[in-house]
Motif scaffolding. Structure first.
Motif, mmCIF file in Angstrom:
data_model
loop_
_atom_site.group_PDB
_atom_site.id
_atom_site.type_symbol
_atom_site.label_atom_id
_atom_site.label_comp_id
_atom_site.label_asym_id
_atom_site.label_seq_id
_atom_site.Cartn_x
_atom_site.Cartn_y
_atom_site.Cartn_z
ATOM 1 N N UNK A 10 25.718 31.168 -0.857
ATOM 2 C CA UNK A 10 25.292 31.594 -2.184
ATOM 3 C C UNK A 10 23.839 32.007 -2.240
ATOM 4 N N UNK A 11 23.199 32.114 -1.087
ATOM 5 C CA UNK A 11 21.776 32.436 -1.050
ATOM 6 C C UNK A 11 21.453 33.915 -1.045
ATOM 7 N N UNK A 12 22.474 34.773 -1.015
ATOM 8 C CA UNK A 12 22.218 36.203 -1.080
ATOM 9 C C UNK A 12 22.309 36.939 0.234
ATOM 10 N N UNK A 13 22.838 36.303 1.272
ATOM 11 C CA UNK A 13 22.905 36.930 2.597
ATOM 12 C C UNK A 13 23.744 38.203 2.587
ATOM 13 N N UNK A 14 24.964 38.097 2.066
ATOM 14 C CA UNK A 14 25.884 39.229 2.110
ATOM 15 C C UNK A 14 25.381 40.382 1.257
ATOM 16 N N UNK A 15 24.880 40.084 0.057
ATOM 17 C CA UNK A 15 24.358 41.138 -0.802
ATOM 18 C C UNK A 15 23.181 41.848 -0.133
ATOM 19 N N UNK A 102 17.030 40.711 18.728
ATOM 20 C CA UNK A 102 17.582 40.024 17.564
ATOM 21 C C UNK A 102 16.457 39.613 16.620
ATOM 22 N N UNK A 103 16.523 40.091 15.389
ATOM 23 C CA UNK A 103 15.594 39.666 14.344
ATOM 24 C C UNK A 103 16.345 38.714 13.421
ATOM 25 N N UNK A 104 15.828 37.507 13.264
ATOM 26 C CA UNK A 104 16.490 36.484 12.461
ATOM 27 C C UNK A 104 15.639 36.148 11.245
ATOM 28 N N UNK A 105 16.291 36.139 10.083
ATOM 29 C CA UNK A 105 15.618 35.780 8.839
ATOM 30 C C UNK A 105 16.482 34.786 8.074
ATOM 31 N N UNK A 106 15.828 33.823 7.440
ATOM 32 C CA UNK A 106 16.524 32.869 6.584
ATOM 33 C C UNK A 106 16.074 33.068 5.147
ATOM 34 N N UNK A 107 17.035 33.382 4.281
ATOM 35 C CA UNK A 107 16.748 33.519 2.857
ATOM 36 C C UNK A 107 16.845 32.148 2.198
ATOM 37 N N UNK A 108 15.774 31.716 1.570
ATOM 38 C CA UNK A 108 15.732 30.410 0.934
ATOM 39 C C UNK A 108 15.435 30.557 -0.555
ATOM 40 N N UNK A 109 15.841 29.554 -1.303
ATOM 41 C CA UNK A 109 15.556 29.505 -2.738
ATOM 42 C C UNK A 109 15.670 28.050 -3.177
ATOM 43 N N UNK A 110 15.110 27.752 -4.322
ATOM 44 C CA UNK A 110 15.232 26.399 -4.858
ATOM 45 C C UNK A 110 16.694 26.083 -5.157
ATOM 46 N N UNK A 111 16.997 24.795 -5.169
ATOM 47 C CA UNK A 111 18.373 24.362 -5.373
ATOM 48 C C UNK A 111 18.958 24.934 -6.661
ATOM 49 N N UNK A 161 12.411 33.491 10.649
ATOM 50 C CA UNK A 161 11.399 33.634 9.628
ATOM 51 C C UNK A 161 12.008 33.359 8.265
ATOM 52 N N UNK A 162 11.247 32.609 7.420
ATOM 53 C CA UNK A 162 11.740 32.216 6.116
ATOM 54 C C UNK A 162 11.266 33.170 5.031
#
Length: 210
Positions: A10-15, A102-111, A161-162
Motif C-alpha cells: 500500500x506504499x505506492x510501489x505499483x503506481x 540494479x537501482x533499488x529504492x524504498x518508498x516510505x511513509x508514516x503509518x 535508498x529511502x
C-alpha cells in the motif's frame, strides 16, 4: 538497467512503477507477484503461505528478471516488497552479482499515511458485490497486519535508498526516483482528474482475488 521499487504494502510501489513506465519509452514493468501467486495456486490451499518463503520463488525471480534484462533493451521496473535481508540478497543481491545494474529504492511513509492509501485503494462494497466475496477486504487486512513490520524493517540501511512520500504525489515520486537513477522521464501534462482515473485503472488491474 533494473529499477527495483520496494516499500510497504500500500506504499505506492505499483503506481510509481507504472507512472515511470508510462513516461519512459521502451521500459517494462515485471511484477514478481505473478510468479508467487502462480506457485501458490499449484499448492493445496492448506499449504499456501507467504510465497517469498519458497526457494523456487526467489530463484524464479532471479531467472526471470535475468532473462528480461538480458533480452530486453529498455528499463525493467520491478515493484516488489522484500523485507527479509536474506531474501533481499537472494534476489536483488544475486542480480547484481550477475552483473546487472540494479537501482533499488524504498518508498516510505508514516503509518497513518499508508493506512489511508490502503483504504483508498480498497474499492470496498462495489468489489464485494462484483466479486461475490470479500477477498479484497481480507487482502487489505493482511497488508495492515504486515505494516508495522514492513515500516520497521525497510528503514534499515540495507534497504536504502529511502524516499519518504507522505507529501508527494505519484508523478512527483516517479520524478524523484528517475532523477536519482539518472533517468529522463517525459513530462506529464495531464490534469489531476485524468491522473486519478488512470491510477484507479492501474489499481483495478492489480486486484487479487486469491
Amino acid at each position: 538497467m533494473l529499477l527495483w521499487i520496494n516499500g510497504p504494502f500500500g506504499g505506492g510501489k505499483t503506481q510509481t512503477a507504472y507512472e515511470i513506465q508510462r513516461r519512459l519509452p521502451g521500459s517494462v514493468v515485471c511484477d514478481p507477484e505473478h510468479i508467487g501467486f502462480g506457485l501458490n495456486r499449484t499448492l493445496p490451499p492448506q499449504l499456501r503461505g507467504d510465497f517469498q518463503d519458497l526457494t523456487s520463488w526467489r530463484q524464479g525471480v532471479v531467472e526471470t528478471l535475468d532473462l528480461a534484462l538480458t533480452k530486453h533493451d529498455g528499463m525493467v521496473i520491478v515493484p516488489m516488497t522484500v523485507t527479509d535481508s536474506g531474501y533481499f540478497g537472494e534476489t536483488v543481491g544475486r542480480l547484481r552479482e550477475l552483473g546487472h545494474d540494479v537501482h533499488h529504492f524504498t518508498l516510505l511513509a508514516r503509518r497513518e499515511t499508508v493506512l489511508k492509501r490502503l483504504r483508498e485503494r480498497n474499492f470496498g462494497h462495489l468489489l464485494t458485490y462484483v466479486g461475490g466475496k470479500n477477498v479484497p477486504l481480507r487482502r487489505e487486512s493482511w497488508a495492515v497486519r504486515k505494516l508495522d513490520h514492513c515500516l520497521e524493517r525497510l528503514q534499515e540501511p540495507e534497504f536504502a535508498e529511502h524516499l519518504w512520500t507522505d507529501h508527494s504525489t505519484v508523478p512527483k515520486t516517479a520524478d524523484r526516483v528517475a532523477v536519482l537513477a539518472g533517468l529522463s522521464l517525459r513530462p506529464t501534462t495531464e490534469g489531476s482528474v485524468r491522473t486519478r482515473m488512470r491510477q484507479v485503472r492501474v489499481g483495478v488491474r492489480h486486484i487479487r482475488f486469491d
